[in-house]
Motif scaffolding. Structure first.
Motif, mmCIF file in Angstrom:
data_model
loop_
_atom_site.group_PDB
_atom_site.id
_atom_site.type_symbol
_atom_site.label_atom_id
_atom_site.label_comp_id
_atom_site.label_asym_id
_atom_site.label_seq_id
_atom_site.Cartn_x
_atom_site.Cartn_y
_atom_site.Cartn_z
ATOM 1 N N ARG A 90 0.804 -1.221 0.000
ATOM 2 C CA ARG A 90 0.000 0.000 0.000
ATOM 3 C C ARG A 90 0.834 1.266 0.000
ATOM 4 N N ARG A 91 2.013 1.255 0.632
ATOM 5 C CA ARG A 91 2.807 2.475 0.767
ATOM 6 C C ARG A 91 3.285 3.006 -0.579
ATOM 7 N N SER A 92 3.502 2.133 -1.547
ATOM 8 C CA SER A 92 3.985 2.569 -2.861
ATOM 9 C C SER A 92 2.859 2.976 -3.793
ATOM 10 N N LEU A 93 1.609 2.793 -3.359
ATOM 11 C CA LEU A 93 0.470 3.031 -4.243
ATOM 12 C C LEU A 93 -0.010 4.475 -4.222
ATOM 13 N N TRP A 94 0.161 5.149 -3.078
ATOM 14 C CA TRP A 94 -0.537 6.425 -2.917
ATOM 15 C C TRP A 94 -0.002 7.525 -3.815
ATOM 16 N N ARG A 95 1.323 7.633 -3.998
ATOM 17 C CA ARG A 95 1.874 8.761 -4.739
ATOM 18 C C ARG A 95 1.423 8.769 -6.210
ATOM 19 N N PRO A 96 1.605 7.689 -6.984
ATOM 20 C CA PRO A 96 1.121 7.713 -8.366
ATOM 21 C C PRO A 96 -0.401 7.764 -8.462
ATOM 22 N N ALA A 97 -1.109 7.157 -7.482
ATOM 23 C CA ALA A 97 -2.574 7.203 -7.519
ATOM 24 C C ALA A 97 -3.073 8.638 -7.381
ATOM 25 N N VAL A 98 -2.479 9.377 -6.444
ATOM 26 C CA VAL A 98 -2.857 10.784 -6.253
ATOM 27 C C VAL A 98 -2.522 11.588 -7.510
ATOM 28 N N GLY A 99 -1.353 11.336 -8.097
ATOM 29 C CA GLY A 99 -0.970 12.048 -9.312
ATOM 30 C C GLY A 99 -1.941 11.801 -10.454
ATOM 31 N N CYS A 100 -2.340 10.541 -10.631
ATOM 32 C CA CYS A 100 -3.267 10.201 -11.722
ATOM 33 C C CYS A 100 -4.639 10.846 -11.505
ATOM 34 N N LEU A 101 -5.145 10.755 -10.270
ATOM 35 C CA LEU A 101 -6.447 11.354 -9.964
ATOM 36 C C LEU A 101 -6.404 12.871 -10.118
ATOM 37 N N ALA A 102 -5.287 13.486 -9.704
ATOM 38 C CA ALA A 102 -5.160 14.941 -9.826
ATOM 39 C C ALA A 102 -5.151 15.353 -11.294
ATOM 40 N N GLY A 103 -4.422 14.612 -12.122
ATOM 41 C CA GLY A 103 -4.392 14.927 -13.548
ATOM 42 C C GLY A 103 -5.768 14.832 -14.183
ATOM 43 N N ALA A 104 -6.506 13.761 -13.863
ATOM 44 C CA ALA A 104 -7.853 13.604 -14.414
ATOM 45 C C ALA A 104 -8.790 14.707 -13.921
ATOM 46 N N ALA A 105 -8.667 15.058 -12.629
ATOM 47 C CA ALA A 105 -9.552 16.081 -12.067
ATOM 48 C C ALA A 105 -9.304 17.449 -12.685
ATOM 49 N N ILE A 106 -8.040 17.754 -12.991
ATOM 50 C CA ILE A 106 -7.715 19.047 -13.598
ATOM 51 C C ILE A 106 -8.450 19.220 -14.924
ATOM 52 N N VAL A 107 -8.571 18.140 -15.689
ATOM 53 C CA VAL A 107 -9.201 18.218 -17.006
ATOM 54 C C VAL A 107 -10.719 18.094 -16.916
ATOM 55 N N ILE A 108 -11.191 17.122 -16.139
ATOM 56 C CA ILE A 108 -12.629 16.834 -16.111
ATOM 57 C C ILE A 108 -13.378 17.758 -15.153
ATOM 58 N N GLY A 109 -12.670 18.289 -14.140
ATOM 59 C CA GLY A 109 -13.321 19.117 -13.134
ATOM 60 C C GLY A 109 -14.092 20.313 -13.682
ATOM 61 N N PRO A 110 -13.500 21.132 -14.563
ATOM 62 C CA PRO A 110 -14.232 22.300 -15.071
ATOM 63 C C PRO A 110 -15.533 21.933 -15.793
ATOM 64 N N TRP A 111 -15.513 20.862 -16.572
ATOM 65 C CA TRP A 111 -16.729 20.412 -17.273
ATOM 66 C C TRP A 111 -17.785 19.974 -16.264
ATOM 67 N N THR A 112 -17.373 19.278 -15.221
ATOM 68 C CA THR A 112 -18.312 18.806 -14.202
ATOM 69 C C THR A 112 -18.932 19.973 -13.450
ATOM 70 N N VAL A 113 -18.111 20.956 -13.081
ATOM 71 C CA VAL A 113 -18.618 22.128 -12.362
ATOM 72 C C VAL A 113 -19.561 22.925 -13.249
ATOM 73 N N ARG A 114 -19.186 23.086 -14.512
ATOM 74 C CA ARG A 114 -20.052 23.815 -15.443
ATOM 75 C C ARG A 114 -21.422 23.151 -15.547
ATOM 76 N N ASN A 115 -21.446 21.822 -15.629
ATOM 77 C CA ASN A 115 -22.720 21.112 -15.729
ATOM 78 C C ASN A 115 -23.521 21.191 -14.433
ATOM 79 N N TRP A 116 -22.816 21.210 -13.320
ATOM 80 C CA TRP A 116 -23.498 21.377 -12.027
ATOM 81 C C TRP A 116 -24.230 22.712 -11.981
ATOM 82 N N ILE A 117 -23.561 23.738 -12.491
ATOM 83 C CA ILE A 117 -24.177 25.068 -12.516
ATOM 84 C C ILE A 117 -25.332 25.113 -13.523
ATOM 85 N N ALA A 118 -25.124 24.515 -14.706
ATOM 86 C CA ALA A 118 -26.119 24.615 -15.777
ATOM 87 C C ALA A 118 -27.310 23.693 -15.575
#
Length: 466
Positions: free
Chosen positions: A220-248
């Motif tokens: 488990r100790r070796s899993l967190w760093r790349p997992a956080v990086g991958c989730l952060a990268g996806a959130a940076i791209v998908i987050g604005p679209w999700t927030v926009r749809n939440w508002i709309a």
């Protein structure tokens, strides 16, 4: 490779010229959304209309920049040609990373002349850009996987070296490199998912596969760093679209409001009766499809309370589709088998013969050969047979490639297999035709190149090509 890239650009430029009438034929409203964005009217398919989330945003957002700079026709052509050539180059680089050596150029050549990608270069559709992004995502996953493999080997050496000499020689940058590559994989996944929502299943399956692998190797100790990086990268791209749809729309929609319709389109009694229960090759008659759409709108208007807004319509269509699936599970299974065959169909797409005839007539007009017009039908028939032969060979080589992968190669080739399988699985249920295979064409080409190369691929070196 430069010659292959030049050929890819030339073939795609030729397709745009020969099928110029298709370039602004906006079947799915991507161009309309892009023009509204370019004009500052927001993400809507109708000028002055309501906000929409019916289509995934990445393609029209990128296209809007090209439309603003060069106009609709040139913008569509330029974006699709550039994305198509990039897909060829990424296929080559990914092939080199996977150890294909000279066969990587063969994979690139297959993508350069792939009929699906060439045809859709001349249309404002997501197929070409999606193929480019899926290939880039696979490349990023392969890169992250190779760094993780080196870390695992270094960790094993550190544990096995009592005096710590090996640990002292291990590069300190490896954990940071792993996190960075995982972040890039997340960014590219987000882009691919916002271009083609089918990518979501591929991402989920790959995350499960990769997480299990790291857990077994390092814990488990070796899993967190790349997992956080991958989730952060996806959130940076998908987050604005999700927030926009939440508002709309009042809810955080991460995909689109189109999924319910595509599920219902492939799972309803009319489709079962007029296509699934008919001989192979039967298509849904246009007039019948229009009547079905009209009846669907009529049913929506009779609902109490009234179904209002895209999100509510999407939920209503999902519910109706699942009801049809539960009511007729046998026919649904037959429809899944039909969709599987359509996804892997080797014959040209519907209306392809007409496009080939149109292109041939344009060539004849350009060179002043009036007599050539009479042979348009024969040329179209020969082209159809050529395409069918091409895809039959690719499919056979794909199967051979899967069989010929050595045990040690599966570790690095698994992401490609998982992504292709994920796209196929999604389209077992949702509406499907052959163009749905377009996003995974580069990965299929790589597996086919492995099959064509046979057992002549050298065993992997200790380091990877970048």
């Amino acid at each position: 490779m430069l010659l292959i890239l030049a050929a890819a650009a030339a073939v795609r430029g030729g397709a745009v010229w020969l099928l110029s009438e298709q370039v602004t034929l906006d079947r799915d409203a991507y161009l309309a959304i892009a023009e509204n964005l370019a004009a500052g009217r927001g993400y809507s398919s109708v000028a002055g209309g309501e906000p929409t989330a019916y289509r995934p945003p990445l393609y029209p957002v990128v296209l809007a920049a090209f439309v603003r700079a060069a106009g609709p026709a040139v913008g569509v052509a330029a974006l699709n040609v550039i994305a198509g050539v990039l897909a060829v180059w990424i296929t080559f680089r990914l092939g080199r990373r996977l150890g294909l050596e000279g066969a990587a150029a063969l994979a690139a050549l297959l993508v350069a002349f792939d009929p699906l990608l060439v045809q859709y270069t001349a249309q404002p559709m997501t197929e070409v850009l999606s193929a480019c992004l899926v290939a880039a995502f696979a490349w990023a996953v392969a890169s992250a996987s190779s760094v993780e493999s080196r870390e695992s080997r270094a960790g094993a050496e550190r544990r096995g070296n009592a005096v710590g000499q090996t640990a002292a020689g291990t590069p300190a940058r490896e954990p940071a490199a792993s996190a960075w590559r995982a972040t890039m994989a997340g960014l590219l996944f987000g882009m691919a998912a916002l271009c083609r929502p089918t990518t979501w299943l591929a991402g989920a399956l790959l995350a499960t596969w990769w997480g299990a692998r790291v857990w077994r190797a390092e814990g488990r100790r070796s899993l967190w760093r790349p997992a956080v990086g991958c989730l952060a990268g996806a959130a940076i791209v998908i987050g604005p679209w999700t927030v926009r749809n939440w508002i709309a729309f009042g809810q955080p929609i991460m995909t689109t409001t189109h999924g319910g319709y595509t599920l219902l389109l492939g799972n309803n009694p009319v489709f079962y009766r007029e296509v699934v229960e008919q001989p192979w090759g039967t298509t849904w008659d246009g007039a019948s499809l229009e009547r079905w759409n009209a009846s669907l709108e009529s049913d929506l208007r009779r609902e109490d309370p009234l179904v209002r807004g895209e999100a509510a319509r999407d939920r209503w269509m999902y519910a109706r589709a699942w009801r049809h699936i539960r009511d007729e599970p046998g026919l649904c299974l037959r429809a899944c088998w039909l969709r599987f065959r359509r996804f892997w169909n080797v014959a040209p797409l519907e209306q392809s013969a007409g496009l080939i005839e149109q292109a041939w007539r344009r060539v004849c007009l350009a060179i002043g050969w009036a007599g050539g017009m009479r042979s348009a039908g024969a040329i179209a028939s020969a082209a159809e047979w050529t395409v069918a032969t091409f895809y039959t060979a690719i499919t056979a080589a794909l199967l051979a490639g899967l069989v010929r992968l050595r045990r040690g190669e599966w570790r690095e080739w698994s992401p490609l297999v998982v992504i292709v399988a994920a796209f196929c699985l999604v389209h077992l249920v949702y509406w499907t035709n052959t163009r749905m295979r377009a996003p995974v064409v580069p990965l299929v080409a790589l597996l086919a190149a492995r099959g064509f190369a046979g057992f002549h691929i050298p065993r992997r070196r200790s380091s990877n090509c970048s």
